[in-house]
Design a protein around this motif. Structure first.
Motif, mmCIF file in Angstrom:
data_model
loop_
_atom_site.group_PDB
_atom_site.id
_atom_site.type_symbol
_atom_site.label_atom_id
_atom_site.label_comp_id
_atom_site.label_asym_id
_atom_site.label_seq_id
_atom_site.Cartn_x
_atom_site.Cartn_y
_atom_site.Cartn_z
ATOM 1 N N LEU A 567 19.924 -15.019 9.192
ATOM 2 C CA LEU A 567 20.790 -14.735 7.901
ATOM 3 C C LEU A 567 19.984 -15.396 6.617
ATOM 4 O O LEU A 567 19.910 -14.728 5.600
ATOM 5 N N PRO A 568 19.474 -16.542 6.595
ATOM 6 C CA PRO A 568 18.811 -17.052 5.339
ATOM 7 C C PRO A 568 17.657 -16.326 5.279
ATOM 8 O O PRO A 568 17.064 -16.087 3.895
ATOM 9 N N TYR A 569 16.932 -15.412 5.946
ATOM 10 C CA TYR A 569 15.685 -14.804 5.620
ATOM 11 C C TYR A 569 16.256 -13.532 4.970
ATOM 12 O O TYR A 569 15.498 -12.956 4.172
ATOM 13 N N ALA A 570 17.243 -12.872 5.654
ATOM 14 C CA ALA A 570 17.861 -11.719 4.834
ATOM 15 C C ALA A 570 18.207 -12.141 3.226
ATOM 16 O O ALA A 570 18.175 -11.262 2.615
ATOM 17 N N MET A 571 18.922 -13.138 3.115
ATOM 18 C CA MET A 571 18.930 -13.641 1.959
ATOM 19 C C MET A 571 17.827 -13.637 0.908
ATOM 20 O O MET A 571 17.812 -13.189 -0.203
ATOM 21 N N ALA A 572 16.727 -14.388 1.608
ATOM 22 C CA ALA A 572 15.472 -14.297 0.792
ATOM 23 C C ALA A 572 15.045 -12.840 0.461
ATOM 24 O O ALA A 572 14.256 -12.876 -0.533
ATOM 25 N N LEU A 573 15.365 -12.007 1.227
ATOM 26 C CA LEU A 573 14.681 -10.726 1.190
ATOM 27 C C LEU A 573 15.552 -9.779 0.459
ATOM 28 O O LEU A 573 15.355 -8.586 0.178
ATOM 29 N N GLY A 574 16.924 -10.477 0.067
ATOM 30 C CA GLY A 574 17.855 -9.600 -0.758
ATOM 31 C C GLY A 574 18.622 -8.477 0.272
ATOM 32 O O GLY A 574 19.024 -7.400 -0.392
ATOM 33 N N VAL A 575 18.564 -8.778 1.554
ATOM 34 C CA VAL A 575 19.324 -7.917 2.653
ATOM 35 C C VAL A 575 20.432 -8.335 3.150
ATOM 36 O O VAL A 575 20.712 -7.866 4.172
ATOM 37 N N GLU A 576 20.897 -9.425 2.733
ATOM 38 C CA GLU A 576 22.044 -10.248 3.390
ATOM 39 C C GLU A 576 23.115 -9.272 3.633
ATOM 40 O O GLU A 576 23.997 -9.272 4.630
ATOM 41 N N ASP A 577 23.541 -8.303 2.730
ATOM 42 C CA ASP A 577 24.784 -7.657 2.906
ATOM 43 C C ASP A 577 24.413 -6.520 4.008
ATOM 44 O O ASP A 577 25.490 -6.321 4.724
ATOM 45 N N VAL A 578 23.187 -6.043 4.038
ATOM 46 C CA VAL A 578 22.979 -5.124 5.161
ATOM 47 C C VAL A 578 22.975 -5.721 6.560
ATOM 48 O O VAL A 578 23.608 -5.255 7.482
ATOM 49 N N TRP A 579 22.543 -6.979 6.609
ATOM 50 C CA TRP A 579 22.310 -7.925 8.022
ATOM 51 C C TRP A 579 23.709 -8.112 8.215
ATOM 52 O O TRP A 579 24.050 -8.102 9.409
ATOM 53 N N THR A 580 24.587 -8.554 7.124
ATOM 54 C CA THR A 580 25.925 -8.781 7.354
ATOM 55 C C THR A 580 26.852 -7.604 8.100
ATOM 56 O O THR A 580 27.629 -7.758 9.079
ATOM 57 N N ASP A 581 26.662 -6.515 7.374
ATOM 58 C CA ASP A 581 27.367 -5.384 7.892
ATOM 59 C C ASP A 581 27.014 -5.039 9.298
ATOM 60 O O ASP A 581 27.769 -4.628 10.070
ATOM 61 N N LYS A 582 25.741 -5.352 9.518
ATOM 62 C CA LYS A 582 25.411 -4.929 11.001
ATOM 63 C C LYS A 582 25.822 -5.857 11.872
ATOM 64 O O LYS A 582 26.292 -5.438 13.124
ATOM 65 N N PHE A 583 25.965 -7.217 11.668
ATOM 66 C CA PHE A 583 26.692 -8.248 12.586
ATOM 67 C C PHE A 583 28.196 -7.682 12.689
ATOM 68 O O PHE A 583 28.774 -7.727 13.927
ATOM 69 N N GLU A 584 28.637 -7.302 11.633
ATOM 70 C CA GLU A 584 30.410 -6.925 11.537
ATOM 71 C C GLU A 584 30.502 -5.725 12.816
ATOM 72 O O GLU A 584 31.262 -5.600 13.668
ATOM 73 N N ALA A 585 29.372 -4.883 12.419
ATOM 74 C CA ALA A 585 29.540 -3.466 13.450
ATOM 75 C C ALA A 585 29.414 -3.807 14.854
ATOM 76 O O ALA A 585 30.024 -3.451 15.605
#
Length: 674
Positions: A567-585
């Motif tokens: 998650l912190p890396y996804a935030m750093a790369l500006g894709v935390e929304d996509v990564w969070t959606d994948k976890f939710e799915a």
């Protein structure tokens, strides 16, 4: 009794007569005392060589109010063509008189015109009527074409701060020529009133007079045309020489800009080209030993981003939270409460250690609340991030080629200075004006580069980090306007002084220098390798579910531990929304495997309840926008808080046939008392 009534009536009549007579005397006296131009008579002779000789006889009533030492007369000598190019007229004073006697005078160059002060600075003139006479010769005032020659002339000028009781003009064309069409215009600039009468028209001579008084800032303009062949026209060589002489500042700037482009192009070809990019292949881990903040910094540098500090704040906090060093709680007021946790801090990156120590390490309080108010701890932490990702660290991965860029900037600066110093309206007067113009050139270049970098940083943050959301666009416009306003104000004043083409050339030079400050930067080979690795890792974080099978060996499902790890890396790369959606799915899919009913899906999502993150307004899914929404809070907590007139169209017969206006054409200016 009747006798008394008649006597009273007689006395009343006498009083009325006396009062009215006295009123008339007062009015007449006020009229005599009123400071004004009694008459303005212009005698214009068109010479065979194309010049015009002008004699202006100006009779004034001086009361010592404005006219103390004498009068001044402003005459424009610089105009702009319809293409924005300069046209400088020759101007020679033959003589000046006051009351038929020679009078001292001196001149000052004021932007596009010359101001003639008539009188002695050390002596006042007597009150009363005085007659001034000014004789001068000007070149380049005629228009040619369509078989006609034309003089479109602002006789009095519309810049007088004194009213004019009567204005007359007599125009004499060369021997043998006959005046064809003519028109005259009175009133304020731009008006087309025709309050005039023809006193005489002999064919070779035209004499007009106004029929109504001209108020201050009103004037008389006349346009006459006659067949060509009686006046010499300038040859091609003469026109070309005049064009180069009049516009040498602009031409020098354009030539300097071409040299600048050639130099920067050569420098880019030699040292600024990027090494060949690495082939992007899927990566399931970030580069070994690199923290989330470092990964975000490198990714931003590789994609045009400049300011990573504010985003890094949220990234570092999230990294500390997922490692159970701190907790994050979002209140109903959108404040962020950062609490201490007794986790293992032995293996933290340097920037995360600094963040923890600054915010919580030295405080006995168990938590810190970050809201709209200023907090010195947040400011210190933010400055610490900026120091960590400083220029030295950037130079490890980016070759700036600063020497080549600075050399180009010197070329650009010299071109801008040449434009202003050689400009006929601001820099060609004397040494003092040249020095001022040179200083303005340095200021324009420095201010322009600062403004360029501000826009560059704002656009980088808006476009690269967040994908261009509307609220960010609004912030970009507001911040840019506030920062740019002072610079644009100064530039606006300059625009009203010199040619728009010169301003446009200056702006182009600044843009070229600013752009090549980016293009000359070249990544090192190590940086290219790291960027390729990060790109592959980012692809893994954003890959679609149907493509996940191509990632052989990777977990089929995203567990809570895996989600928090990346998650912190996804935030750093500006894709935390996509990564969070994948976890939710993934959670929904796991819940569906447990039970087929719809409630099981909800239970699967809500079953994840991290202890390190609490949002009183919702559940853990607020993490998908945590980085974007926290930027404003963290930022707030870290901050304590006279152009030359365009020349008329050269289409002959246009003005003299009724298409002109008061204040149009050549001549003009104005005057006043001093």
């Amino acid at each position: 009794m009747a006798m008394l009534h008649r006597l009273a009536g007689f006395m009343m009549g006498l009083i009325v007569i006396l009062v009215l007579g006295n009123h008339g005397a007062v009015a007449q006296s006020n009229s005599e005392r009123n400071e004004r131009i009694i008459s303005f008579a212009a005698y214009i002779t068109v010479l065979e060589n194309g010049d015009i000789r002008v004699i202006e006889k100006i009779k004034v009533n001086a009361t010592g109010d404005k006219i103390k030492r004498g009068i001044y007369r402003e005459i424009p000598v610089i105009s702009l063509s319809q293409f924005g190019l300069y046209d400088v007229s020759g101007f020679d004073i033959e003589y000046l008189l006051r009351d038929d006697k020679g009078e001292p005078f001196f001149t000052k160059t004021l932007g596009p015109g010359i101001r003639i002060y008539i009188g002695d600075p050390d002596h006042f003139i007597t009150k009363g009527v005085h007659a001034y006479e000014i004789a001068y010769v000007m070149s380049g005032q005629l228009g040619h074409g369509n078989g006609l020659d034309e003089l479109y002339w602002n006789v009095t000028g519309n810049g007088w701060d004194l009213g004019i009781d009567e204005a007359t003009v007599r125009i004499e064309v060369p021997t043998g020529a006959t005046i064809g069409q003519f028109s005259a215009y009175t009133g304020a600039e731009g008006q087309t009133e025709s309050d005039y009468k023809v006193l005489a028209n002999t064919g070779g001579e035209l004499w007009l007079a106004t029929t109504d008084r001209l108020s201050p800032r009103e004037g008389l303009t006349i346009a006459v045309s006659w067949p060509e062949g009686f006046v010499q026209h300038p040859g091609l060589t003469e026109q070309l020489f005049k064009f180069v002489t009049d516009n040498r500042g602009l031409l020098a700037g354009v030539f300097g800009m071409m040299i600048l482009l050639v130099y920067f192009g050569s420098a880019w070809h030699q040292v600024g080209r990027d090494p060949r990019a690495e082939t992007v292949i899927p990566r399931f881990e970030p580069p070994k030993g690199m923290s989330p903040a470092m990964v975000g910094f490198l990714w931003g540098k590789g994609n045009g981003g400049e300011s990573f500090v504010t985003n890094a704040f949220a990234v570092i906090l999230t990294s500390l939270a997922t490692k159970r060093i701190v907790t994050i709680r979002v209140t109903p007021l959108k404040e962020y409460q950062i609490g201490k946790v007794q986790g293992d801090r032995s293996d933290l990156p340097e920037e995360e250690v600094d963040m923890y120590n600054t915010l919580l390490g030295s405080s006995k309080a168990p938590e810190i609340t970050i809201g709209d108010g200023y907090l010195p701890q947040v400011r210190t932490a933010r400055d610490g991030i900026a120091r960590h990702f400083n220029t030295d660290l950037q130079n490890t991965y980016i070759i700036r080629n600063g020497r080549e860029w600075k050399t180009g900037c010197v070329i650009g600066l010299m071109a801008i200075i040449a434009i202003l110093v050689l400009d006929p309206s601001v820099g060609m007067v004397d040494l003092e004006s040249a020095l001022v113009a040179g200083f303005c050139g340095v200021f324009a270049f420095g201010a322009g580069m600062i403004l360029f970098n501000i826009f560059r940083r704002l656009l980088a943050n808006f476009g690269v980090r967040r994908g261009g959301k509307l609220p960010d666009a609004v912030k970009l416009v507001i911040v840019s306007t506030v920062v740019a306003a002072p610079v644009l104000g100064v530039m606006g004043g300059v625009v009203n002084t010199i040619s728009p083409l010169a301003i446009f050339t200056i702006i182009l030079i600044i843009i070229i220098c600013g752009t090549f400050s980016i293009w000359l930067e070249a990544p090192t080979k190590e940086f290219q390798q790291l960027l390729g690795h990060i790109a592959g890792y980012r692809r893994y974080l954003t890959v679609a579910e149907e493509d996940r099978l191509n990632f052989a060996g990777e977990e089929s499902e995203i567990t809570a531990a895996l989600f928090e790890k990346h998650l912190p890396y996804a935030m750093a790369l500006g894709v935390e929304d996509v990564w969070t959606d994948k976890f939710e799915a993934s959670l929904r899919k796991q819940a569906a495997n447990v039970g087929p009913d719809g409630d099981a899906d909800l239970d699967g999502v809500s079953r994840y309840n991290p202890t390190w993150y609490r949002d009183t307004r919702g559940d853990w899914r607020g993490l998908r926008s945590f980085s974007a929404q926290s930027v404003g809070r963290f930022s707030s907590a870290a901050v304590s808080f006279g152009a030359p007139a365009p020349a008329p169209a050269k289409s002959i017969g246009f003005s003299s046939s009724g298409g002109g206006f008061s204040g149009g054409g050549r001549g003009g200016g104005g005057g006043g008392g001093w």
